[in-house]
Motif scaffolding. Structure first.
Motif, PDB file in Angstrom:
ATOM      1  N   ARG A 235       0.847  -1.197   0.000  1.00 57.02           N
ATOM      2  CA  ARG A 235       0.000   0.000   0.000  1.00 57.02           C
ATOM      3  C   ARG A 235       0.881   1.245   0.000  1.00 57.02           C
ATOM      4  NH1 ARG A 235      -3.306  -0.960   5.379  1.00 57.02           N
ATOM      5  NH2 ARG A 235      -1.109  -1.260   6.009  1.00 57.02           N
ATOM      6  N   ALA A 236       0.353   2.336  -0.524  1.00 53.67           N
ATOM      7  CA  ALA A 236       1.127   3.569  -0.582  1.00 53.67           C
ATOM      8  C   ALA A 236       1.578   4.010   0.804  1.00 53.67           C
ATOM      9  CB  ALA A 236       0.301   4.667  -1.244  1.00 53.67           C
ATOM     10  N   ALA A 237       0.761   3.741   1.819  1.00 52.50           N
ATOM     11  CA  ALA A 237       1.084   4.178   3.178  1.00 52.50           C
ATOM     12  C   ALA A 237       2.230   3.388   3.796  1.00 52.50           C
ATOM     13  CB  ALA A 237      -0.159   4.054   4.063  1.00 52.50           C
ATOM     14  N   ASP A 238       2.528   2.196   3.251  1.00 53.64           N
ATOM     15  CA  ASP A 238       3.583   1.355   3.817  1.00 53.64           C
ATOM     16  C   ASP A 238       4.967   1.923   3.506  1.00 53.64           C
ATOM     17  OD1 ASP A 238       1.643  -0.405   4.683  1.00 53.64           O
ATOM     18  OD2 ASP A 238       1.800  -1.699   2.912  1.00 53.64           O
ATOM     19  N   PRO A 239       5.905   1.844   4.448  1.00 45.79           N
ATOM     20  CA  PRO A 239       7.301   2.194   4.130  1.00 45.79           C
ATOM     21  C   PRO A 239       7.834   1.247   3.056  1.00 45.79           C
ATOM     22  CG  PRO A 239       6.964   2.088   6.499  1.00 45.79           C
ATOM     23  CD  PRO A 239       5.727   1.493   5.874  1.00 45.79           C
ATOM     24  N   GLY A 240       8.584   1.780   2.127  1.00 43.74           N
ATOM     25  CA  GLY A 240       9.112   0.957   1.044  1.00 43.74           C
ATOM     26  C   GLY A 240      10.619   0.893   1.052  1.00 43.74           C
ATOM     27  N   CYS A 241      11.147  -0.103   0.375  1.00 47.61           N
ATOM     28  CA  CYS A 241      12.597  -0.308   0.282  1.00 47.61           C
ATOM     29  C   CYS A 241      13.102   0.201  -1.066  1.00 47.61           C
ATOM     30  CB  CYS A 241      12.932  -1.791   0.455  1.00 47.61           C
ATOM     31  SG  CYS A 241      14.705  -2.127   0.471  1.00 47.61           S
TER      32      CYS A 241
END
Length: 347
Positions: A235-241
């Motif tokens: 989801r866009a709200a999740d922190p990404g790598c």
């Protein structure tokens, strides 16, 4: 040709003629070649003989792609007035030098070459590897030394081939008794190895994960949308790598606005930035990069007669240089020469 031109450092580089070039080639060495052609004496080799090492079953593919690769060279900005573009199979000195150099390297050493080991695995050769493919590093050593090149712009994965070239150079020079052949330095760009859009391997025509330099606007859009990102970024709200994220790798390689890319990375890591936002940014960058290349390529493809003349003139210049080096190597190794009036009679 002026003395100042002759004194410039010599570059030898090129590509196997197995298909049109792609963004991996552009990031890996084409950008460097365009930038360096004004300050170096550059030879650019259309490596059709080396293309046969794993395409001997389809020589027509290799033949027709000589012009396709030449179109790409000219489209990205290679200038025939500054860079000598030549055809490998029309330079017989390269084949003879390859044969001579085979006596200065072992099969075990060729099999240990990391680049060759990786390519053998990718192609599934195992022990059925063609001899020509195994000897690819020797052929490349012949190419580099025939032009007495001291600089070779390559991708990071090709660096072991330059190392092996220098090993052969040292052995040949030691046999001759003086430093006839110069060693070469691998010039590796900031993005030495561009991954494919699937994120699983380097960008490659044969693996079907490449974006050609001639890609249409629709093809670019489709490729970017398929790109591997962070599988855990659901989801866009999740922190990404960012690390290992192909979209950001491409932005690092091709986006000139470093600050904007840094901002995107920070926002992506914190969460709140969707993959599609980043992909749209990358698409804009690639569309702007490839549109003029695509247009220039179409113009050259519409005038193959001009491109053939470029290749004829470049190959004639290259033939003179490579024959001179071959003559020096033959003389240095003490090979039989009819021109020298040596007797063929056995002692």
């Amino acid at each position: 040709m002026s003395n100042s031109r002759l004194e410039k450092p010599v570059i030898l580089t090129g590509d196997r003629t197995t298909g049109p070039l792609h963004l991996g080639h552009y990031a890996g060495s084409l950008q460097s070649r365009v930038a360096l052609q004004a300050t170096h004496r550059q030879f650019l080799l259309l490596a059709d003989l080396q293309a046969l090492t794993d395409n001997a079953h389809d020589p027509d593919k290799v033949r027709r792609n000589v012009l396709e690769v030449a179109f790409d060279y000219l489209a990205v900005g290679i200038d025939p007035a500054l860079t000598t573009i030549c055809v490998q199979s029309a330079l017989p000195a390269l084949a003879e030098l390859t044969m001579l150099y085979m006596n200065f390297v072992t099969v075990a050493r060729l099999e240990r070459n990391p680049t060759i080991k990786t390519e053998i695995q990718l192609r599934g050769f195992e022990r059925d590897v063609p001899v020509g493919f195994l000897c690819y590093p020797v052929s490349q050593a012949a190419d580099i030394t025939a032009f007495k090149a001291t600089v070779v712009p390559v991708g990071e994965d090709q660096a072991p081939l330059i190392e092996q070239t220098n090993e052969i150079v040292r052995r040949v020079n030691r046999q001759i008794g003086h430093d006839l052949l110069p060693e070469a330095v691998a010039m590796i760009p900031k993005v030495g190895r561009l991954p494919g859009i699937d994120g699983k391997a380097k960008m490659s025509k044969s693996l079907g994960n490449a974006i050609p330099l001639s890609a249409s606007a629709d093809d670019i859009r489709a490729a970017v949308r398929q790109m591997y990102t962070d599988p855990n970024h659901l989801r866009a709200a999740d922190p990404g790598c960012v690390e290992g994220n192909v979209v950001f790798t491409y932005l690092d390689a091709f986006c000139e606005d470093v600050g904007a890319v840094a901002d995107l990375k920070a926002r992506y890591r914190q969460g709140g930035l969707g993959d599609m936002v980043v992909k749209r940014q990358l698409e804009d960058v690639l569309q702007a990069l490839l549109a003029p290349i695509r247009e220039r390529r179409a113009r050259y493809a519409a005038d193959p007669g001009y491109v053939l003349e470029v290749l004829r003139q470049g190959t004639a210049k290259a033939r003179a240089r490579t024959e001179e080096t071959l003559g020096e190597v033959r003389a240095g190794l003490g090979l039989f020469s009819l021109d020298a009036g040596q007797s063929a009679a056995a002692e």
